[in-house]
Design a protein around this motif. Structure first.
Motif, PDB file in Angstrom:
ATOM      1  N   MET A 129       0.702  -1.300   3.872  1.00 60.23           N
ATOM      2  CA  MET A 129      -0.128  -1.159   2.687  1.00 60.23           C
ATOM      3  C   MET A 129      -1.091  -2.329   2.534  1.00 60.23           C
ATOM      4  SD  MET A 129       2.477   0.636  -0.067  1.00 60.23           S
ATOM      5  CE  MET A 129       3.587  -0.753  -0.183  1.00 60.23           C
ATOM      6  N   MET A 130      -0.688  -3.516   2.997  1.00 61.74           N
ATOM      7  CA  MET A 130      -1.573  -4.688   2.932  1.00 61.74           C
ATOM      8  C   MET A 130      -2.822  -4.497   3.785  1.00 61.74           C
ATOM      9  SD  MET A 130      -0.706  -7.291   0.967  1.00 61.74           S
ATOM     10  CE  MET A 130       0.711  -7.971   0.076  1.00 61.74           C
ATOM     11  N   THR A 131      -2.722  -3.707   4.853  1.00 61.49           N
ATOM     12  CA  THR A 131      -3.894  -3.442   5.690  1.00 61.49           C
ATOM     13  C   THR A 131      -4.674  -2.234   5.180  1.00 61.49           C
ATOM     14  OG1 THR A 131      -2.792  -1.940   7.254  1.00 61.49           O
ATOM     15  CG2 THR A 131      -2.642  -4.317   7.707  1.00 61.49           C
ATOM     16  N   GLY A 132      -4.206  -1.632   4.092  1.00 55.01           N
ATOM     17  CA  GLY A 132      -4.855  -0.449   3.552  1.00 55.01           C
ATOM     18  C   GLY A 132      -4.366   0.850   4.160  1.00 55.01           C
ATOM     19  N   THR A 133      -3.403   0.763   5.065  1.00 56.64           N
ATOM     20  CA  THR A 133      -2.883   1.956   5.732  1.00 56.64           C
ATOM     21  C   THR A 133      -1.790   2.603   4.890  1.00 56.64           C
ATOM     22  OG1 THR A 133      -3.426   1.119   7.932  1.00 56.64           O
ATOM     23  CG2 THR A 133      -1.722   2.821   7.802  1.00 56.64           C
ATOM     24  N   PRO A 134      -2.003   3.834   4.434  1.00 53.62           N
ATOM     25  CA  PRO A 134      -0.995   4.491   3.601  1.00 53.62           C
ATOM     26  C   PRO A 134       0.269   4.801   4.377  1.00 53.62           C
ATOM     27  CG  PRO A 134      -2.758   6.013   4.160  1.00 53.62           C
ATOM     28  CD  PRO A 134      -3.194   4.670   4.651  1.00 53.62           C
ATOM     29  N   VAL A 135       1.356   4.981   3.634  1.00 52.84           N
ATOM     30  CA  VAL A 135       2.679   5.196   4.208  1.00 52.84           C
ATOM     31  C   VAL A 135       3.180   6.583   3.844  1.00 52.84           C
ATOM     32  CG1 VAL A 135       5.070   4.384   4.270  1.00 52.84           C
ATOM     33  CG2 VAL A 135       3.189   2.731   4.056  1.00 52.84           C
ATOM     34  N   VAL A 136       3.673   7.298   4.835  1.00 53.74           N
ATOM     35  CA  VAL A 136       4.370   8.564   4.586  1.00 53.74           C
ATOM     36  C   VAL A 136       5.851   8.285   4.822  1.00 53.74           C
ATOM     37  CG1 VAL A 136       4.687  10.958   5.294  1.00 53.74           C
ATOM     38  CG2 VAL A 136       2.388   9.942   5.302  1.00 53.74           C
ATOM     39  N   ALA A 137       6.641   8.388   3.757  1.00 47.84           N
ATOM     40  CA  ALA A 137       8.044   7.983   3.823  1.00 47.84           C
ATOM     41  C   ALA A 137       8.935   9.026   3.181  1.00 47.84           C
ATOM     42  CB  ALA A 137       8.245   6.640   3.134  1.00 47.84           C
ATOM     43  N   TYR A 138      10.193   9.055   3.623  1.00 47.95           N
ATOM     44  CA  TYR A 138      11.199   9.820   2.911  1.00 47.95           C
ATOM     45  C   TYR A 138      11.630   8.999   1.691  1.00 47.95           C
ATOM     46  CZ  TYR A 138      11.922  13.279   6.663  1.00 47.95           C
ATOM     47  OH  TYR A 138      11.782  14.303   7.569  1.00 47.95           O
ATOM     48  N   PRO A 139      11.904   9.655   0.561  1.00 47.24           N
ATOM     49  CA  PRO A 139      12.230   8.930  -0.677  1.00 47.24           C
ATOM     50  C   PRO A 139      13.673   8.454  -0.735  1.00 47.24           C
ATOM     51  CG  PRO A 139      12.242  11.274  -1.116  1.00 47.24           C
ATOM     52  CD  PRO A 139      11.808  11.115   0.331  1.00 47.24           C
TER      53      PRO A 139
END
Length: 337
Positions: A257-267
């Protein structure tokens, strides 16, 4: 500051516990605090370094882990009277010494490697000052002084354009981390996947990962250092973090996220505390949902993703919270509370 001695501080590659210890120690020194870092001799710090072992036992096979850890922990407690507070970034073993000194010991619980170690935490619950690294990682049978999310140096990560045309898996190659699931999601989404990280389960790596590595649609680049990590994260369309366990935190998620890259994660675990849907990524229920999320990551503003991460997960924020906690613990001791 009692750090792990599995790796150097800061780590040259993998070593999340060592990285947190380094970030906290350096932040405290920068604010004028007198910090002694207990770590391996190949560590670096702006404070004082005290070492009993030449290198981390995961990196130097001549180092006996149990012998080194015994001498390492003893070195701190033999000098406990020199300190206002001991920040235990190590694990559960130092708790066994905590009743032998009036110096308060603040223990950051990075993870429970097994249910078998939990009785140690329970045994010292009355004198310990436990820090949870996420609300999800709190146990109802322990008493906590605070929840403090990890923080990282925002200046070490640049805003990336995400123009590399690939998805990224960054972390330990292990079933818990969902490497094979990331491969499946990337395949269904029709986007190449880059896998980076150390192999922690050789059998899983051989069975579930390597058969898919073709150098084109799936590439494995091995462990990466800080510069390579920043470039990989900044060029990725999204980070896939499809974990199969209740993860206490997840530094790679914040780094992404610091590089601006979004994360797709399981909750699972801490992920709902870290990922803000629509701002810094998406939380997916299953593989089809994750594939759908990959198709929507282009709607996320990368600059906004980074701004969100800086506001919530900067090293300054983490140091602020530890500084306040240490001051409170020391003040309580002086007042006999």
């Amino acid at each position: 500051m009692l750090a792990s001695i599995a790796h150097s501080v800061p780590p040259r590659g993998y070593g999340p516990w060592e990285q947190v210890a380094s970030t906290l120690a350096e932040g405290l020194v920068a604010r004028g605090h007198d910090v002694t870092l207990f770590a391996s001799a190949d560590s670096t710090t702006s404070g004082r370094l005290h070492a009993v072992t030449p290198a981390g036992y995961e990196e130097d096979t001549s180092v006996d882990a149990k012998v080194a850890e015994a001498l390492h922990i003893a070195a701190v407690f033999e000098r406990a009277g020199q300190f206002d507070v001991i920040s235990n970034q190590f694990d559960f073993l130092p708790l066994a010494f905590s009743r032998l000194t009036p110096t308060p010991v603040v223990t950051t619980i990075h993870g429970f490697s097994s249910e078998r170690i939990v009785p140690v935490y329970r045994a010292y619950d009355d004198v310990a000052h436990y820090v949870a690294i996420s609300d999800a990682h709190r146990r109802p049978d322990l008493t906590y002084a605070a929840t403090i999310h990890h923080g990282i140096d925002a200046g070490a990560f640049a805003l990336g354009a995400g123009d590399g045309g690939y998805l990224l898996f960054l972390g330990r190659i292990h079933p818990d981390k969902g490497t094979a699931t990331a491969i499946e999601v990337a395949r269904r989404a029709g986007v190449p996947l880059v896998i980076a990280g150390v192999v922690h389960d050789a059998g899983y790596h051989r069975r579930e990962v390597l058969p898919h590595v073709d150098g084109d649609l799936v590439r494995y680049v091995g462990p990466v250092g800080p510069r390579e990590r920043d470039d990989l994260l900044g060029g990725a369309t999204a980070l896939l973090h499809l974990i199969d366990f209740e993860e206490p935190f997840g530094l790679s998620v914040v780094e992404s996220m610091m590089t601006g890259t979004p994360v797709v994660a399981y909750p699972r675990g801490s992920m709902p505390e870290l990922v803000l849907p629509g701002v810094s990524g998406f939380l997916a229920r299953d593989v089809p949902d994750a594939v759908d999320a990959v198709g929507r990551v282009g709607t996320i503003d990368r600059a906004g993703c980074r701004a969100h991460a800086v506001a919530r997960f900067s090293s300054d924020r983490m140091v602020d919270e530890y500084e306040r906690l240490f001051a409170r613990v020391v003040d309580d001791r002086r007042r006999g509370l």
